[in-house]
Design a protein around this motif. Structure first.
Motif, PDB file in Angstrom:
ATOM      1  N   MET A   1       8.366  11.945   5.922  1.00 47.61           N
ATOM      2  CA  MET A   1       7.141  12.186   5.154  1.00 47.61           C
ATOM      3  C   MET A   1       6.741  13.653   5.264  1.00 47.61           C
ATOM      4  N   LYS A   2       6.303  14.236   4.118  1.00 46.16           N
ATOM      5  CA  LYS A   2       5.917  15.657   4.164  1.00 46.16           C
ATOM      6  C   LYS A   2       4.685  15.816   5.054  1.00 46.16           C
ATOM      7  N   SER A   3       4.633  16.994   5.721  1.00 47.09           N
ATOM      8  CA  SER A   3       3.522  17.120   6.670  1.00 47.09           C
ATOM      9  C   SER A   3       2.200  17.311   5.921  1.00 47.09           C
ATOM     10  N   LEU A   4       1.196  16.668   6.442  1.00 43.45           N
ATOM     11  CA  LEU A   4      -0.103  16.661   5.778  1.00 43.45           C
ATOM     12  C   LEU A   4      -0.972  17.780   6.313  1.00 43.45           C
ATOM     13  N   SER A   5      -1.920  18.226   5.512  1.00 40.89           N
ATOM     14  CA  SER A   5      -2.902  19.187   6.007  1.00 40.89           C
ATOM     15  C   SER A   5      -3.864  18.419   6.910  1.00 40.89           C
ATOM     16  N   SER A   6      -4.639  19.150   7.725  1.00 39.98           N
ATOM     17  CA  SER A   6      -5.556  18.464   8.649  1.00 39.98           C
ATOM     18  C   SER A   6      -6.625  17.686   7.889  1.00 39.98           C
ATOM     19  N   SER A   7      -7.016  18.155   6.712  1.00 40.52           N
ATOM     20  CA  SER A   7      -8.036  17.395   5.980  1.00 40.52           C
ATOM     21  C   SER A   7      -7.425  16.151   5.328  1.00 40.52           C
ATOM     22  N   GLU A   8      -6.162  16.252   4.902  1.00 41.47           N
ATOM     23  CA  GLU A   8      -5.502  15.045   4.354  1.00 41.47           C
ATOM     24  C   GLU A   8      -5.327  13.997   5.461  1.00 41.47           C
ATOM     25  N   LEU A   9      -4.987  14.485   6.658  1.00 39.84           N
ATOM     26  CA  LEU A   9      -4.808  13.558   7.778  1.00 39.84           C
ATOM     27  C   LEU A   9      -6.107  12.796   8.043  1.00 39.84           C
ATOM     28  N   THR A  10      -7.216  13.530   8.079  1.00 42.24           N
ATOM     29  CA  THR A  10      -8.529  12.896   8.295  1.00 42.24           C
ATOM     30  C   THR A  10      -8.809  11.862   7.205  1.00 42.24           C
ATOM     31  N   GLU A  11      -8.573  12.279   5.965  1.00 41.79           N
ATOM     32  CA  GLU A  11      -8.852  11.386   4.833  1.00 41.79           C
ATOM     33  C   GLU A  11      -8.094  10.066   4.974  1.00 41.79           C
ATOM     34  N   LYS A  12      -6.807  10.186   5.335  1.00 43.46           N
ATOM     35  CA  LYS A  12      -5.973   8.975   5.439  1.00 43.46           C
ATOM     36  C   LYS A  12      -6.419   8.104   6.620  1.00 43.46           C
ATOM     37  N   ILE A  13      -6.782   8.748   7.726  1.00 41.70           N
ATOM     38  CA  ILE A  13      -7.195   7.986   8.905  1.00 41.70           C
ATOM     39  C   ILE A  13      -8.506   7.245   8.644  1.00 41.70           C
ATOM     40  N   VAL A  14      -9.452   7.933   8.024  1.00 37.92           N
ATOM     41  CA  VAL A  14     -10.750   7.307   7.743  1.00 37.92           C
ATOM     42  C   VAL A  14     -10.562   6.125   6.788  1.00 37.92           C
ATOM     43  N   GLU A  15      -9.736   6.347   5.772  1.00 35.87           N
ATOM     44  CA  GLU A  15      -9.471   5.282   4.792  1.00 35.87           C
ATOM     45  C   GLU A  15      -8.843   4.076   5.491  1.00 35.87           C
ATOM     46  N   LYS A  16      -7.872   4.343   6.356  1.00 36.32           N
ATOM     47  CA  LYS A  16      -7.178   3.251   7.057  1.00 36.32           C
ATOM     48  C   LYS A  16      -8.141   2.502   7.992  1.00 36.32           C
ATOM     49  N   ALA A  17      -8.968   3.270   8.726  1.00 34.58           N
ATOM     50  CA  ALA A  17      -9.918   2.630   9.648  1.00 34.58           C
ATOM     51  C   ALA A  17     -10.819   1.675   8.887  1.00 34.58           C
ATOM     52  N   LYS A  18     -11.270   2.100   7.722  1.00 37.80           N
ATOM     53  CA  LYS A  18     -12.155   1.241   6.920  1.00 37.80           C
ATOM     54  C   LYS A  18     -11.409   0.023   6.405  1.00 37.80           C
ATOM     55  N   SER A  19     -10.145   0.233   6.024  1.00 37.50           N
ATOM     56  CA  SER A  19      -9.379  -0.919   5.517  1.00 37.50           C
ATOM     57  C   SER A  19      -9.119  -1.924   6.645  1.00 37.50           C
ATOM     58  N   LEU A  20      -9.162  -1.452   7.882  1.00 39.04           N
ATOM     59  CA  LEU A  20      -8.953  -2.358   9.019  1.00 39.04           C
ATOM     60  C   LEU A  20     -10.252  -3.048   9.463  1.00 39.04           C
ATOM     61  N   GLY A  21     -11.377  -2.647   8.852  1.00 37.34           N
ATOM     62  CA  GLY A  21     -12.634  -3.336   9.164  1.00 37.34           C
ATOM     63  C   GLY A  21     -13.738  -2.466   9.746  1.00 37.34           C
TER      64      GLY A  21
END
Ligand code: B12
Length: 295
Positions: A1-21
């Motif tokens: 996977m191409k390396s993400l910028s630090s803001s993209e990383l945050t975006e993906k983590i926050v989205e995932k946390a919410k999808s997990l509940g």
């Protein structure tokens, strides 16, 4: 996977946390937290809930947060603890249902982050003495809310009726805070008046003596010793409800933590535990929802 910028990383983590509940999630930098008010005051006032700080014994080594050397970012997740679901907060001798939900989400999020981004994570325990961090400071630094007059994090949408847990990352994820939010401004602070044992009545921490201006209760008026006395009183009453000689009950009693203890008898036959801890939430539940926009 191409390396993400630090803001993209945050975006993906926050989205995932919410999808997990998680109801909310955000990121703070470890560097900023190392000098946050709780992390600075703790070595000075110590962790003994029986004393304020001046009375602390000189020979007891001050406790500091054990940060792993490679930790760079903190991910904070929050799970709503609505007044309609008091059972989320009941301590059953092993923990609370709400904290178990947080642990489950945190574990899944940790696994997903490690597998997807090859980022090392540290799943943090609840207690600072066991390697945890000060979750309220982390939550505020992650822009998820502010410290209110009740010394709790007030979040937009959930107010103080929310609990937190955190993960450390060894890679930088862009911080999501701070947040411009001050629901206490102009409020008559019913939270402080609601305290059944007046834990917000006196200035117990002095800015001059401690060398910092942000203190427990913001201005030094939150008294952890008094607050803890109330918790102990709850325990006492709960313990009185335990039938003498009942082995299972004695087991639960043993498992209960130093200050998060206390049990109550519940009717059997449903999914509720036989015993549960019901902490005082006066300062939390009296915080007016109109101030933070209840969902
Ligand atoms: C030990 C502990 C207790 C102890 C001692 C509390 C204390 N404040 O000393 C006792 C048992 C008394 C207790 C009581 C409660 N607790 Co408690 N407790 C903790 C624990 C494990 C550590 C907290 C701690 O020691 N903090 C250090 C002390 C020195 O900090 P402090 O008093 O909060 O003061 C600091 C802040 O106010 C900060 N601050 C003030 N203004 C600002 C501004 C900014 C910008 C920043 C960054 C910081 C900041 O600076 C102060 C230090 O100078 C945390 C979990 C964790 N790992 O963080 C839960 C935690 C704080 N507790 C929580 C709760 C809910 C409670 C109770 C309501 C009981 C209950 N029903 O669960 C009461 C509320 C007490 C209150 N009004 O503060 C929640 C708070 C959730 C929220 N919405 O904020 C936490 C985060 C646990 C969780 N599951 O999420 N608790």
């Amino acid at each position: 996977m191409k390396s993400l910028s630090s803001s993209e990383l945050t975006e993906k983590i926050v989205e995932k946390a919410k999808s997990l509940g998680a109801a909310i999630a955000g990121v703070a930098s470890v560097e900023s937290l190392k000098t946050s008010p709780s992390h600075r005051i703790y070595p000075k006032i110590g962790m003994n809930l029986q004393v304020h700080w001046r009375e602390a014994k000189d020979d007891v080594k001050p406790h500091v947060v054990a940060w792993p050397a490679d930790a760079v970012s903190v991910v904070v997740i929050g799970v709503e603890h609505n007044a309609d679901k008091p059972e989320l907060d009941w301590w059953d001798g092993k923990g609370t249902p709400g904290n178990r939900i947080l642990i489950r989400i945190n574990n899944k999020l940790s696994g997903w982050i490690e597998n997807t981004f090859s980022v090392k994570t540290y799943k943090l325990p609840y207690f600072v003495s066991k390697g945890g961090i000060f979750l309220k400071d982390a939550t505020v630094m992650a822009g998820l809310g502010c410290i209110g007059k009740n010394n709790l994090v007030i979040t937009p949408g959930y107010g103080p009726r929310i609990r937190f847990r955190a993960l450390l990352l060894d890679r930088k994820a862009e911080a999501t805070g701070p947040l411009e939010f001050n629901p206490c401004e102009g409020c008559e602070h019913p939270c402080r008046k609601a305290c059944p044992i007046n834990a917000f009545q006196n200035t117990v921490y002095s800015a001059d003596e401690l060398g910092q201006s942000i203190l427990p209760g913001i201005n030094g008026t939150y008294d952890r010793v008094t607050c803890n006395v109330k918790m102990e009183k709850d325990i006492e009453e709960a313990v009185m409800a335990i039938p003498a000689g009942d082995e299972e009950h004695q087991e639960v009693l043993k498992a209960i933590d130093e200050f998060e203890k206390g049990v109550k008898l519940k009717p059997q036959g449903d999914k509720r535990p036989n015993f549960y801890v019901e902490y005082c939430r006066g300062c939390e539940l009296s915080c007016p929802p109109a101030r933070w926009g209840s969902r």
